[in-house]
Write an enzyme that holds these catalytic residues in place. Sequence first.
Site, PDB file in Angstrom:
ATOM      1  CG  HIS A 468     -25.198 -12.167 -14.008  1.00 45.52           C
ATOM      2  ND1 HIS A 468     -25.581 -12.321 -12.698  1.00 45.52           N
ATOM      3  CD2 HIS A 468     -24.751 -10.872 -14.108  1.00 45.52           C
ATOM      4  CE1 HIS A 468     -25.391 -11.192 -12.034  1.00 45.52           C
ATOM      5  NE2 HIS A 468     -24.879 -10.292 -12.867  1.00 45.52           N
ATOM      6  CD  GLU A 469     -23.067  -9.014 -16.999  1.00 39.76           C
ATOM      7  OE1 GLU A 469     -23.710  -7.948 -17.121  1.00 39.76           O
ATOM      8  OE2 GLU A 469     -22.427  -9.278 -15.964  1.00 39.76           O
ATOM      9  CG  HIS A 472     -27.426  -6.698 -15.409  1.00 38.23           C
ATOM     10  ND1 HIS A 472     -27.979  -6.213 -14.245  1.00 38.23           N
ATOM     11  CD2 HIS A 472     -26.265  -7.311 -15.037  1.00 38.23           C
ATOM     12  CE1 HIS A 472     -27.202  -6.522 -13.219  1.00 38.23           C
ATOM     13  NE2 HIS A 472     -26.160  -7.191 -13.672  1.00 38.23           N
ATOM     14  CG  HIS A 475     -33.742  -4.379 -14.764  1.00 39.27           C
ATOM     15  ND1 HIS A 475     -33.039  -4.291 -13.581  1.00 39.27           N
ATOM     16  CD2 HIS A 475     -34.946  -3.809 -14.494  1.00 39.27           C
ATOM     17  CE1 HIS A 475     -33.779  -3.723 -12.656  1.00 39.27           C
ATOM     18  NE2 HIS A 475     -34.944  -3.408 -13.180  1.00 39.27           N
TER      19      HIS A 475
END
Length: 681
Positions: A468-469, A472, A475
């Site tokens: 999940h991290e 980011h 991104h």
Amino acid sequence: MSVDSINPVLAESDLPYGLPDFASISDDDFLPAFATAMAEQLREVEAIAADTRPATFSNTIEALELSGRDLARASGTFLNLVGPDTNPQRNAISQQLSTELTDHENTIAMNPVLFKRISDLHGRAEELELTEPQRRLLDKRYREAVRAGAALGPDEQAEMRQIASRLAYLTTTFSQKILDDTNASAVLVDDVSQLDGMSKGEIAAGRRAAADAGHDSGYLIALELPTSQSAVETLSDAGVRQRVFDASVARCSRGNDHDTTELVLEIVRLRARRAALLGYRDHAEYVIAEQTAPDPAAVDELLGELAVSAMRAGGRELTRLTEFAAGADIGAADYSYWLAREKRTTSTVPLDDFADYCELNAVLERGVFYAAGKLYGLRFTERTDLAGYHPDVRIWEVFDDTGTGIGLFLGDFYARSSKRGGAWMSNIVDQSEVLAQRPVIVNVLNLTKPDAGEQCLLTMDQLTTLFHEFGHALHGLLSAVDYPSQSGTSVPRDFVEFPSQVNEMWALHPDVLANYARHRETGEPIPAELADAARASASSESAHGTIEYLAASALDLAWHRLTEDEAQAVDDVEAFEKQALIDAGLATELIPPRYRSSYFNHIFGGGYSAGYYSYIWSEVLDAETEQWFLAEGGLERENGRRFADATLSRGDSVDPLVAHEDLIGRKAQIAPLLERRGLTA
């Protein structure tokens, strides 16, 4: 000023990608650096405002965007230290800077001459030949100024300044109190037999933590940020489970040494007053006006629909658990324990063995990085010659499929008392084509650090968090925008979780799992039946998890739907919280909110006020996008290219929802989310 006299915080780094030279910086350097940098930006802004030429995008909006480079450098360094590695001096600096930086930003936003230039440009935006990113930047600068109070009269502006400064102080204090109380509330267990159910590594870490805290014997169970504690899921001893649960839910409560309840009330009242000054009904309306959700009513509708389905599923789940527990009492401190036991027992193979195939380094390099390579053509080379802000931080240089370096990725994975709880991504350097900057991105987790010679093995939840991290991080790393304020994750709050949630889908993807999952001792690949069982387990979302999340989201909105008069009338945090959950249809003694108000750092210390709904709002997009990836062939370079082109590279330079609709060919629907969370029955 000679080169030798330049403050090391402000000195342009000669390290790759502008990585700060942390070794050359002392805490004493920060306040002078910020004072110098803020003064310099104010001079730049005065020059922009005083320009006698007619306002243009270039001499006003772009000039404002590119001002304050020294301040950006100082902020990128300090603000990425205080979260993962604070100390008393850094806390004091953070407290002082919270108000000084807020005052600085308001001085710029309320500069009347500058605002007139921005307003004039905004009024004739249709006449200007601007690109979409330029139009969005102009609109954003105008809205930011208006929302800061630039269009108000002098008295209202003065009050807005006072409110903003006070809120900065209060929210910083809130976060610091949570860290202090979370550390102070760790549970000491004397007898190792009472830790039955915990792994050898967790027990060793507990002994080490107790010794570090000055205890001659015993084992310290450190608390995690949410209400639910992973220790409660595994501990066989019901008494110890209860102690850990009680310590978790009592954090920062009324009468506690780190009581935050008065902070909560003052924050809520000030936010409501600010919204009223700006013409909004409440703080939620003020916040959601800048999000992808059309209005608070749309958020209420989504949460309400999910709450009814989740509570119905929760009833079925409790009935099933009660039968499984065969007469054992199930209280709030026991629910997740029995849920985990049931999942392990009903699995076709023992899921306890799964962590043996999830060693951190293997997952990171042959799982997380592998998936990024297959999808986005990225390659990661560890740079042991570079140093982070703490000895535990590791650094990788990131290359694209042409062999060009595109940035640095820093991994800070282990828990410590100086690090706030949770997991997050941050930027030290923002990507910007105009500034010729490549990103420096940080992922922070709170895994238990193993003893020397031991391995860090990931639970299913920790595995998901790692992916999940890194979503980011992608991104930020794949950002390809002109302007730094549009870079990477600088998107609406209720869109920012979307790319990270999408990246979770690769954690157990057959191709990715097969590449990293090797037994920690034998090196044997994960058995097919265990891999299948892990995927089946991960795909069955518990009603408990959905209810505790929705309850926290409902609390957030309840606090921030208060009008100014209503906020003034509330004087009991616990009573308000109880009634809010009843009103939302989510009141249950067995499943408290993921965060109670007194330690809800996302909304009272972070940037998620009236925005905690963002995770479920983004998950609607995520569930649709996962189906799109699988329909298009899954882990394929072309799919990664299309997703990066539509979302990861664009930041806030385009409308994110329009870009998503273009990707999947229509607006996202809620059905895939309901199916994923088991809420369709």
